[in-house]
Write a protein that holds these residues in place. Sequence first.
Motif, mmCIF file in Angstrom:
data_model
loop_
_atom_site.group_PDB
_atom_site.id
_atom_site.type_symbol
_atom_site.label_atom_id
_atom_site.label_comp_id
_atom_site.label_asym_id
_atom_site.label_seq_id
_atom_site.Cartn_x
_atom_site.Cartn_y
_atom_site.Cartn_z
ATOM 1 N N VAL A 5 0.852 -1.197 0.000
ATOM 2 C CA VAL A 5 0.000 0.000 0.000
ATOM 3 C C VAL A 5 0.885 1.243 0.000
ATOM 4 O O VAL A 5 1.582 1.526 0.978
ATOM 5 N N ASN A 6 0.855 1.972 -1.109
ATOM 6 C CA ASN A 6 1.667 3.180 -1.281
ATOM 7 C C ASN A 6 0.836 4.394 -0.845
ATOM 8 O O ASN A 6 -0.213 4.660 -1.439
ATOM 9 N N LEU A 7 1.306 5.114 0.152
ATOM 10 C CA LEU A 7 0.527 6.263 0.654
ATOM 11 C C LEU A 7 0.802 7.541 -0.126
ATOM 12 O O LEU A 7 0.154 8.564 0.127
ATOM 13 N N LEU A 137 -4.023 4.417 -15.859
ATOM 14 C CA LEU A 137 -5.026 3.797 -14.977
ATOM 15 C C LEU A 137 -4.791 4.136 -13.502
ATOM 16 O O LEU A 137 -5.651 3.872 -12.655
ATOM 17 N N ILE A 138 -3.635 4.719 -13.195
ATOM 18 C CA ILE A 138 -3.317 5.031 -11.796
ATOM 19 C C ILE A 138 -4.330 6.040 -11.255
ATOM 20 O O ILE A 138 -4.608 7.058 -11.880
ATOM 21 N N GLY A 139 -4.913 5.708 -10.114
ATOM 22 C CA GLY A 139 -5.822 6.616 -9.428
ATOM 23 C C GLY A 139 -7.212 6.686 -10.029
ATOM 24 O O GLY A 139 -8.024 7.498 -9.603
ATOM 25 N N GLY A 171 -0.193 -3.016 -10.655
ATOM 26 C CA GLY A 171 -0.893 -1.970 -9.926
ATOM 27 C C GLY A 171 -1.579 -1.013 -10.864
ATOM 28 O O GLY A 171 -1.354 -1.045 -12.077
ATOM 29 N N ALA A 172 -2.410 -0.166 -10.280
ATOM 30 C CA ALA A 172 -3.235 0.865 -10.919
ATOM 31 C C ALA A 172 -4.695 0.461 -10.832
ATOM 32 O O ALA A 172 -5.103 -0.548 -11.418
ATOM 33 N N GLY A 173 -5.433 1.232 -10.065
ATOM 34 C CA GLY A 173 -6.872 1.033 -9.964
ATOM 35 C C GLY A 173 -7.328 -0.158 -9.146
ATOM 36 O O GLY A 173 -8.513 -0.471 -9.121
ATOM 37 N N ILE A 174 -6.405 -0.826 -8.466
ATOM 38 C CA ILE A 174 -6.780 -2.007 -7.674
ATOM 39 C C ILE A 174 -7.454 -1.539 -6.376
ATOM 40 O O ILE A 174 -6.863 -0.760 -5.623
ATOM 41 N N LEU A 193 -0.930 -0.767 -4.627
ATOM 42 C CA LEU A 193 -2.112 0.085 -4.715
ATOM 43 C C LEU A 193 -1.987 1.259 -3.766
ATOM 44 O O LEU A 193 -1.181 1.242 -2.840
ATOM 45 N N ALA A 194 -2.809 2.276 -4.018
ATOM 46 C CA ALA A 194 -2.729 3.490 -3.217
ATOM 47 C C ALA A 194 -4.107 4.004 -2.845
ATOM 48 O O ALA A 194 -4.572 3.833 -1.714
ATOM 49 N N SER A 195 -4.798 4.641 -3.802
ATOM 50 C CA SER A 195 -6.010 5.385 -3.452
ATOM 51 C C SER A 195 -7.109 4.530 -2.826
ATOM 52 O O SER A 195 -7.849 5.015 -1.970
HETATM 53 O O1 LIG Z 1 0.461 4.199 -8.196
HETATM 54 C C1 LIG Z 1 -0.094 3.286 -7.629
HETATM 55 C C2 LIG Z 1 0.556 2.491 -6.570
HETATM 56 O O2 LIG Z 1 1.894 2.793 -6.456
HETATM 57 C C3 LIG Z 1 -1.479 2.920 -7.959
HETATM 58 O O3 LIG Z 1 -2.303 3.910 -7.466
HETATM 59 P P1 LIG Z 1 -3.869 3.618 -7.366
HETATM 60 O O4 LIG Z 1 -4.040 2.363 -6.538
HETATM 61 O O5 LIG Z 1 -4.408 4.840 -6.673
HETATM 62 O O6 LIG Z 1 -4.367 3.470 -8.746
#
Ligand SMILES: O=C(CO)COP(=O)(O)O
Length: 214
Positions: A5-7, A137-139, A171-174, A193-195
């Motif tokens: 989990v990337n904050l 797809l990130i975020g 990763g991206a959108g998970i 994942l992050a958001s």
């Molecule tokens: O950049 C990401 C994880 O490092 C992915 O971000 P999201 O999970 O918000 O799409």
Amino acid sequence: MFVLVNLKTYPCDPLEVARAVRDVNDTTDARLAVAPQAAHLERVAETGVETWAQHVDPIDYGSNTGHTLAETVAESGAVGTLINHSEQRLKLADIDGSVRAAERADLETVVCANNPAQIGAAAALGPDAVAVEPPELIGTGTPVSQADPDVVEDAVAAAASVDDDVSVLCGAGISTGDDVVAAGDLGSEGVLLASGVAKADDPEAALEDLVEPL
Ligand SMILES: O=C(CO)COP(=O)(O)O
């Protein structure tokens, strides 16, 4: 599965998320870890959660104002680091230098890349793992494992053709357990994942949902 989990620099409480990651980790066979900002590493690591850095620079001790030294990251309690995240892109020579710096400090490494071709190049540098994250797809909340399954399968094949010992994350959108299962079905050994967690009203509930089917 490894769930990292990337904050980023989201305005969440890093200690609240850290405790949630730690507690949910204790309920599952999956491996959970959190990557806070560098300034939060020490306090996050003190919660007992597996702690990762978001970046280390390709430097050694010395005159490097404003840089992040792998040894300091390790002393702060991190056990691994992301390198070349889409939001912290490096030149190829600097990715190599950052992997070497992380190895020197006994940090596990995940090198991020945009696409399967870059994954092959990243795997050739000998990190512990690579992570394919299509930037578009990130975020978005649209999971790479559904929107672009080929990119995950092709990344797995690209890494394997270079070095079988390098594991592949995606990763991206998970944001759901189904997304994580789909990532695993495509050959991924984990997700970044992050958001989905950092922006959740209840990070612990979001994490419980992520690992529920694992
Ligand atoms: O950049 C990401 C994880 O490092 C992915 O971000 P999201 O999970 O918000 O799409």
